[in-house]
Write an enzyme that holds these catalytic residues in place. Structure first.
Site, short mmCIF file in Angstrom:
data_model
loop_
_atom_site.label_atom_id
_atom_site.label_comp_id
_atom_site.label_asym_id
_atom_site.label_seq_id
_atom_site.Cartn_x
_atom_site.Cartn_y
_atom_site.Cartn_z
N GLN A 99 0.79 -1.27 0.33
CA GLN A 99 -0.34 0.58 -0.24
C GLN A 99 0.72 1.45 -0.06
OE1 GLN A 99 -2.95 0.08 2.70
NE2 GLN A 99 -3.13 2.29 2.12
N CYS A 105 -6.43 0.69 1.92
CA CYS A 105 -6.32 -0.57 2.52
C CYS A 105 -7.59 -1.58 2.54
CB CYS A 105 -6.01 -0.40 3.77
SG CYS A 105 -7.26 -0.12 4.54
N HIS A 260 -8.20 -0.02 10.12
CA HIS A 260 -7.31 -0.71 8.58
C HIS A 260 -8.35 -2.34 8.06
CE1 HIS A 260 -3.97 -1.50 6.75
NE2 HIS A 260 -3.55 -2.51 7.05
N ASN A 284 -1.89 -8.30 5.73
CA ASN A 284 -1.89 -7.50 6.22
C ASN A 284 -2.08 -6.58 4.86
OD1 ASN A 284 -1.54 -4.51 6.50
ND2 ASN A 284 -0.84 -4.46 8.45
N TRP A 286 -0.45 -3.22 3.84
CA TRP A 286 0.55 -2.82 3.55
C TRP A 286 2.03 -3.66 3.14
CZ3 TRP A 286 0.87 0.05 9.29
CH2 TRP A 286 -0.21 0.95 9.43
#
Length: 672
Positions: A99, A105, A260, A284, A286
């Site tokens: 990300q 997200c 998130h 995740n 990220w």
């Protein structure tokens, strides 16, 4: 009562099935034709520049960044960033995604789940493009929008701020599918700014054209563990979210980020200590940042797990993916989202294996009726607005058999328009209201257990403001028969267990029969390999050989003429669907293979018998060098085992003199 002239089809509105917007007949977003535009650019030696989504702050959005930063944004093509850029390298994976600065997200979590489901991924990411052949700076991606699949064309100029990606950036520096797909979705939504905060449930639907369900983990269903494993087995997309403000993204000491969205990438039940443990795998977007509690990468719990499970499940890398117990999952996350082309996530615990889901879709306009201050939701408008009737034929009091989804449609370039508070009433034949559901959301979905009868759905809005809508009514047909209309997924015809998909297997058969009424072993080989190639797990075990297909055909060929009729193929298809469900259920570690213990469980699940000697011979006959059985060999094994078991039973019941046991008979016929 319903009016005498009413029927189970709507009086107003129109059904959308078969219209423009199917995966085979895409609607061109903004009227742009990818092939025509690329051909024009190639003929002129130009790189495409998209005037409908230009390299300008208008495509970013006026409030995403401070004004001084907006004007510092630079747009660069991948060919300016890398000498040898690629759209995809070594396949598409969630680990390709990291990300960027934009708070999307929710979309990337849905995208991460999409990479696990090939049957949906191929709809979204066309293969007819890249940086090598016919490169002209133009790409296209497909999304489902309000009942239609749309083809979105973009140029490949990507936004950078201070030399860094503003949008998602790939983990591999020369792989650009995540950044370009995100840009296409931003264009669909109106701007990058409109991706900065959103709903994971909306993105799951946009990437699949499916129907979704949400579970509050603060008040979870009692059978949550079974729901998760059933959804994983039936190839649903899944995601989850934590509570908190999405603009702050506070990371707790245990590694979980507040506000998130995450992807649920797996669910497993493994032996642990003296019992079983349900664990959930989460990723995740990220691309880093993981849970630090029990069952995380370096936690001591893994030391108590058998090596074969640990090696299959544990990936000890800082890639954003981690395992956690179902109990911790409920404590750390707020919502679970599950999505599929049909509501297969409602089929868990259903003892019937022949259920199919039918779908009726309608698009129309809702208008406010006469003002009624007594009613919060303008029920007075029901007499002047569309009502949609449906009939329920079957009923199982333990499982939901109807799903209703109402979606409000925003005009193109108005994706940031505020959602109204919409919903619907469900009424019986005598106009008694069974249920009403209203939410301020793009998509309002409700699941019901209804007894046989005729019902009506009445869409409405809380505000006195008209809106265009898409209504979808999914009905579970328990007693499936050849003529019932079932909904199949856009990809693999048998991708969802518990669905007997009559129309899809007929179409598949007729396509390979090539205008004939039967298929031979060569045609059967092409058909089966086409089916398994569309699924990552089933394809791991290899392709069907001509000899194996000739053997399968011999088992199903009742006329002994070396060909299969549609009826004979229908019997084979039902067996294939049954064995595929069993295979995925018993393949606990999602390896694409069964070991000897899993094979034994699979045989028992099919209602057949075995013993140690026969099991050993089956592994010798159908297993690979590592003692594993892939899907292809599992199908050949089970078809022969089932046929020969019934042959022995028929001989014994027919009074034939058989001087051997069933196991001796099977040992003889299964190894030779």
């Amino acid at each position: 009562m319903l009016a005498p002239s009413s029927s189970v089809t709507p009086e107003r509105g129109w059904q959308t099935s078969g219209a423009t917007g199917s995966p085979q007949n895409l609607r061109k977003f903004n009227g742009q034709d990818f092939r025509e535009l690329r051909a024009s650019c190639l003929s002129q030696g130009l790189l495409f520049e998209d005037a409908t989504f230009p390299a300008h702050v208008s495509s970013i959005g006026a409030s995403l960044l401070p004004e001084e930063k907006l004007w510092q944004i630079q747009w660069k093509r991948p060919t300016e960033l890398q000498r040898n850029p690629h759209l995809i390298t070594d396949g598409v994976s969630r680990f390709d995604i990291m990300q960027g600065e934009i708070g999307d997200c929710w979309m990337l979590a849905a995208l991460g789940s999409l990479t696990l489901r090939k049957q949906f991924l191929e709809n979204v990411l066309p293969k007819d493009q890249g940086f090598q052949d016919d490169y002209a700076g133009i790409f296209h991606f497909r999304f489902w929008q309000y009942g239609e699949w749309v083809d979105v064309v973009i140029d490949d100029r990507l936004p950078f701020l201070n030399g860094r990606y503003l949008s998602v950036h790939p983990r591999t520096s020369n792989e650009f599918w995540p950044s370009l797909l995100e840009k296409a979705y931003a264009k669909l939504q109106g701007s990058y700014q409109n991706l900065n905060g959103g709903y994971l449930s909306d993105a799951l639907v946009d990437l699949t054209g499916g129907v979704q369900v949400q579970f509050s983990l603060k008040d979870p269903p009692p059978d949550l563990e079974e729901i998760l494993r059933a959804a994983d087995t039936s190839r649903c997309l899944m995601g989850c979210g934590t509570s908190g403000q999405s603009t702050r993204n506070i990371e707790l000491r245990n590694g979980i980020v507040q506000g998130h969205a995450y992807t649920v990438t797996g669910a497993a039940k493994i032996p642990y200590k003296n019992g079983w443990k349900h664990i959930i795998r989460i990723w995740n977007p990220w691309g880093h940042g993981e849970w630090k509690g029990p069952w995380s990468d370096n936690s001591p719990q893994w030391d108590r797990v058998e090596p074969k499970y640990r090696e299959a499940l544990l990936r000890n890398k800082d890639d954003g993916e981690f395992w956690m117990s179902c109990k911790d999952f409920q404590e750390q996350f707020s919502w679970l989202y599950i999505c599929n082309s049909t509501p297969t996530f409602l089929d868990f615990g259903d003892e019937h294996g022949t259920a199919a889901w039918s779908l009726n879709s309608y698009t129309n306009l809702w208008s406010p009726g006469l003002p009624s201050r007594r009613s919060r939701y303008s029920r007075g408008a029901a007499s002047t607005n569309p009502q949609y009737f449906f009939r329920v034929l079957d009923h199982n009091p333990k499982t939901c058999n109807v799903a209703i989804s109402l979606m409000q449609k925003h005009a193109e370039h108005m994706q940031d328009e505020k959602n109204l508070r919409i919903g619907f009433f469900i009424t019986t034949e005598n106009s008694r209201v069974l249920k009403q559901t209203f939410l301020k959301a793009r998509d309002v979905t409700s699941y019901l257990i209804l007894s046989p009868g005729t019902y009506a759905v009445v869409p409405a809005a809380a505000e006195d403001q008209e809106f265009q809508f898409l209504l979808r009514i999914f009905i579970k047909n328990q007693d499936y028969h050849e003529n019932s209309s079932s909904l199949t997924s856009p990809g693999l015809p048998m991708d969802v267990p518990r669905q007997n998909q009559g129309s899809s297997y007929k179409a598949l058969f007729l396509r390979h029969a090539k205008q004939g009424s039967t298929i031979d072993a060569s045609q059967l080989q092409q058909l089966l390999n086409e089916v398994i190639s569309q699924d990552e797990m089933t394809s791991l075990g290899g392709r069907f050989s001509f000899d194996s297909c000739r053997g399968i055909l011999a088992l199903m060929d009742l006329n002994s003429n070396g060909r299969l009729t549609l009826q004979e193929f229908g019997s084979l298809w039902r067996s294939l669907t049954k064995y595929r469900e069993i295979f995925f259920k018993e393949d606990r570690n999602r390896s694409g293979f069964l070991d000897v213990a899993e094979l034994e469980n699979a045989i028992q699940a099919a209602g057949l018998s075995t013993d140690v000697q026969l099991l050993r011979l089956l592994m010798l006959r159908y297993g690979d060098g590592a003692g594993r059985v892939g899907f292809r060999d599992f199908v050949c094994c089970m078809l022969r085992l089932d046929t020969m078991s019934h042959a022995f039973q028929n001989l014994a019941e027919g009074g034939s003199q058989i001087s051997m046991t069933a196991m001796e008979w099977l040992t003889l016929v299964m190894y030779t």
